[in-house]
Design a protein around this motif. Structure first.
Motif, PDB file in Angstrom:
ATOM      1  N   GLU A  67      12.697 -28.461  48.546  1.00  7.36           N
ATOM      2  CA  GLU A  67      13.951 -27.705  48.399  1.00  7.36           C
ATOM      3  C   GLU A  67      15.057 -28.647  47.942  1.00  7.36           C
ATOM      4  O   GLU A  67      15.181 -29.762  48.460  1.00  7.36           O
ATOM      5  CB  GLU A  67      14.424 -27.097  49.734  1.00  7.36           C
ATOM      6  N   GLN A 122      14.388 -14.374  54.272  1.00  6.77           N
ATOM      7  CA  GLN A 122      15.566 -14.444  53.401  1.00  6.77           C
ATOM      8  C   GLN A 122      15.500 -13.511  52.201  1.00  6.77           C
ATOM      9  O   GLN A 122      16.535 -13.181  51.625  1.00  6.77           O
ATOM     10  CB  GLN A 122      15.775 -15.888  52.944  1.00  6.77           C
ATOM     11  N   GLU A 132      21.354 -16.137  53.705  1.00  4.23           N
ATOM     12  CA  GLU A 132      21.519 -17.545  54.090  1.00  4.23           C
ATOM     13  C   GLU A 132      21.795 -17.652  55.608  1.00  4.23           C
ATOM     14  O   GLU A 132      22.794 -18.198  56.050  1.00  4.23           O
ATOM     15  CB  GLU A 132      22.612 -18.190  53.233  1.00  4.23           C
TER      16      GLU A 132
HETATM   17  C1  PNW Z   1      17.257 -25.103  54.417  1.00  5.40           C
HETATM   18  N1  PNW Z   1      21.676 -29.057  56.997  1.00  5.40           N
HETATM   19  O1  PNW Z   1      17.894 -25.306  55.640  1.00  5.40           O
HETATM   20  C2  PNW Z   1      16.304 -23.951  54.652  1.00  5.40           C
HETATM   21  O2  PNW Z   1      14.953 -24.350  54.576  1.00  5.40           O
HETATM   22  C3  PNW Z   1      16.552 -22.750  53.802  1.00  5.40           C
HETATM   23  O3  PNW Z   1      15.927 -21.632  54.366  1.00  5.40           O
HETATM   24  C4  PNW Z   1      18.029 -22.578  53.590  1.00  5.40           C
HETATM   25  O4  PNW Z   1      18.350 -21.370  52.950  1.00  5.40           O
HETATM   26  C5  PNW Z   1      18.497 -23.764  52.777  1.00  5.40           C
HETATM   27  O5  PNW Z   1      18.198 -24.980  53.408  1.00  5.40           O
HETATM   28  C6  PNW Z   1      19.975 -23.761  52.439  1.00  5.40           C
HETATM   29  O6  PNW Z   1      20.764 -23.925  53.582  1.00  5.40           O
HETATM   30  C7  PNW Z   1      18.837 -26.260  55.904  1.00  5.40           C
HETATM   31  O7  PNW Z   1      22.272 -28.967  58.037  1.00  5.40           O
HETATM   32  C8  PNW Z   1      19.406 -26.249  57.156  1.00  5.40           C
HETATM   33  O8  PNW Z   1      21.940 -29.978  56.211  1.00  5.40           O
HETATM   34  C9  PNW Z   1      20.324 -27.177  57.524  1.00  5.40           C
HETATM   35  C10 PNW Z   1      20.718 -28.130  56.626  1.00  5.40           C
HETATM   36  C11 PNW Z   1      20.161 -28.158  55.376  1.00  5.40           C
HETATM   37  C12 PNW Z   1      19.228 -27.213  55.004  1.00  5.40           C
END
Ligand code: PNW
Length: 488
Positions: free
Chosen positions: A386, A26, A443
């Motif tokens: 996160e 990223q 993203e």
């Molecule tokens: C995380 N959902 O992924 C990742 O670890 C990051 O790399 C990403 O940039 C960040 O969230 C923001 O999206 C996600 O479906 C993937 O709720 C899916 C979900 C949440 C976080």
């Protein structure tokens, strides 16, 4: 956008740590620099660009070439911790245990870790944040071949522990196994893009991938404990993600059961084997039958033995959803526990104001409840690895507007209040918080338009500009930690 109430600036423990997180693909760019091999994200974004909104990580934030300045920036933000991931194909271009090591890649991470040390920032390092070497899929299907993948991952982990472990004490094996399994091998919205339409078996692939991740994690945790921990004295963990689920109709027993079931299919899938050392949740066995792989008696024994090697629960959490029981039997490739999820309940109420991403609504009460749910079920200290959000419309703003990120400041403030309440009222042990993300970055399928950073990235000039949320966090953590009279 609906208004949010302001934060109460509730206290946090004095030894509570805060940091910021990123992932290699990223932010790094340098996708073909200095001998790096192709990862599944290089392929996924280049072969069908629409899958990543026409964008790719070739340059991203160019962190690979700007790293020392970025670490200076981190110091000015007052971070205790920087969470980043290593690009496997940067240090082993073809990924496998018989393949060559790329010393230039190793040098990049050595320099990064040294720069962090020089500025008193603690590294938290993730081995796998989604960018598998492409060669592992070409050769044997990567996660779909448990024995081969596990052996290659063990070799890669050993390389990282031996080259970086003198200075890195917090290791995460996998970021978000749920997303790797479901988004990568069921919906196909993320690399490698396996789904029904592209001809893959979505009835079994996600569960087989999850199985491989659990066994590979367990094995690497044991390797670290046996071969490295005696001298390096660090710890290993895994990072799981998930929403909190509330019943669609709070008076319906079926919806209440659906919400519980959805959480077992989301968190229990990985956390029951890893943190309880036991089989998948019974509701999963009952619904999935032979679609769900079995642990052999030996594997169950390994799981049991390695529970205590997980020193914390890494939680990536953003939002809450409503869960509604579906009346019909589940689809033959269902992954939800036969639950429909949404943002609006039976009374027509929204779970919270929507951010710059449609799936991400502001729902701090759900966060507080999730922390309790996890603590009751797994009783292991939690680090928020996160949390964050993009502001509504942020990508169409001028720089001046974008850095005045009041929506994000309120979101972060409320979510930090939820942690405070979880700690002091509900008795949950939460030890730290890493905001997603240090800076605006790639993203995934949404490309560069959602901006999660507390620092703004100008993708033309690659200039970084801290947003107001960056100084908010710096001051808020100081204040919250000072306000606290207790020690936990
Ligand atoms: C995380 N959902 O992924 C990742 O670890 C990051 O790399 C990403 O940039 C960040 O969230 C923001 O999206 C996600 O479906 C993937 O709720 C899916 C979900 C949440 C976080």
């Amino acid at each position: 956008t609906t208004a949010q109430k302001p934060s109460k600036d509730l206290p946090l423990p004095r030894d509570f740590v805060w940091g910021a997180a990123t992932a290699a693909y990223q932010i790094e760019g340098g996708a073909f620099q200095d001998g790096k091999g192709p990862s599944i994200w290089d392929m996924f974004s280049h072969v069908v660009p629409s899958r990543t909104s026409g964008d790719n990580g070739d340059v991203a934030c160019d962190h690979y070439n700007r790293m020392p300045k970025d670490v200076e920036l981190m110091e000015s933000l007052g971070l205790d911790v920087y969470r980043f991931s290593i690009s496997w194909s940067r240090i082993i271009p073809l990924g496998g245990r018989h393949d060559q090591v790329n010393e230039a890649g190793v040098t990049f991470y050595n320099n990064l870790i040294d720069q962090l040390a020089a500025r008193n920032i603690t590294p938290s390092v993730t081995l796998y944040h989604w960018d598998a070497p492409q060669a592992l899929y070409d050769r044997y299907g990567a996660f779909l071949n448990t024995a081969e993948f596990k052996a290659d991952f063990e070799n890669y982990a050993r390389l990282c522990f031996s080259r970086f472990g003198d200075r890195v004490k917090e290791w995460v094996t996998f970021n978000e196994p749920y997303v790797i399994s479901v988004f990568g091998h069921h919906s196909g919205s993320l690399a490698p893009g396996h789904n029904r339409a592209t001809g893959f078996d979505t009835k079994t692939e996600p569960w087989r991938v999850g199985h491989t991740i659990i066994l590979s994690h367990t094995s690497v945790a044991q390797i670290y404990a046996d071969e490295f921990r005696p001298t390096q004295e660090g710890c290993t963990a895994i990072v799981l993600n998930g929403h909190m689920y509330e019943p669609f109709d709070s008076n319906s027993n079926a919806d209440k059961a659906a919400a519980r079931r959805r959480m077992e299919f989301y968190f229990g899938w990985f956390a029951d084997p890893i943190y309880l050392g036991q089989d998948y949740p019974a509701v999963m066995r009952a619904q999935l039958g032979s679609r769900l792989p079995k642990f052999s008696p030996d594997e169950l024994e390994l799981l049991r033995k390695s529970v205590s090697l997980n020193t914390f629960f890494g939680l990536n959490h953003y939002s809450t959803k409503y869960a509604r029981a579906l009346p019909d039997p589940p689809a033959d490739d269902d992954i939800t526990g036969n639950v429909e999820e949404g943002a609006i309940n039976s009374e027509g109420e929204e779970i919270g104001p929507v951010s710059g991403m449609i799936w991400l609504r502001v729902a701090p009460e759900g966060f507080r409840k999730l922390l309790s749910w996890l603590w009751k079920r797994y009783s292991i200290p939690i680090i928020i690895t996160e949390n964050g959000c993009p502001c509504p419309g942020e990508n169409n703003m001028t720089l001046e507007q974008a850095v005045d990120d009041q929506f994000r400041i309120r979101y972060l403030g409320l979510y930090l209040d939820a942690i405070s309440q979880a700690i002091y009222t509900d008795g949950v042990l939460v030890k730290g918080y890493y905001v997603w993300s240090l800076m605006d970055n790639f993203e995934w399928s949404a490309g560069y338009s959602p901006r999660f950073g507390i620092v703004h990235t100008d993708y033309k000039t690659l200039l970084r500009t801290p947003k107001k949320s960056a100084s908010y966090l710096k001051h808020s953590f100081r204040h919250r930690r000072e306000r606290n009279q207790h020690h936990i």
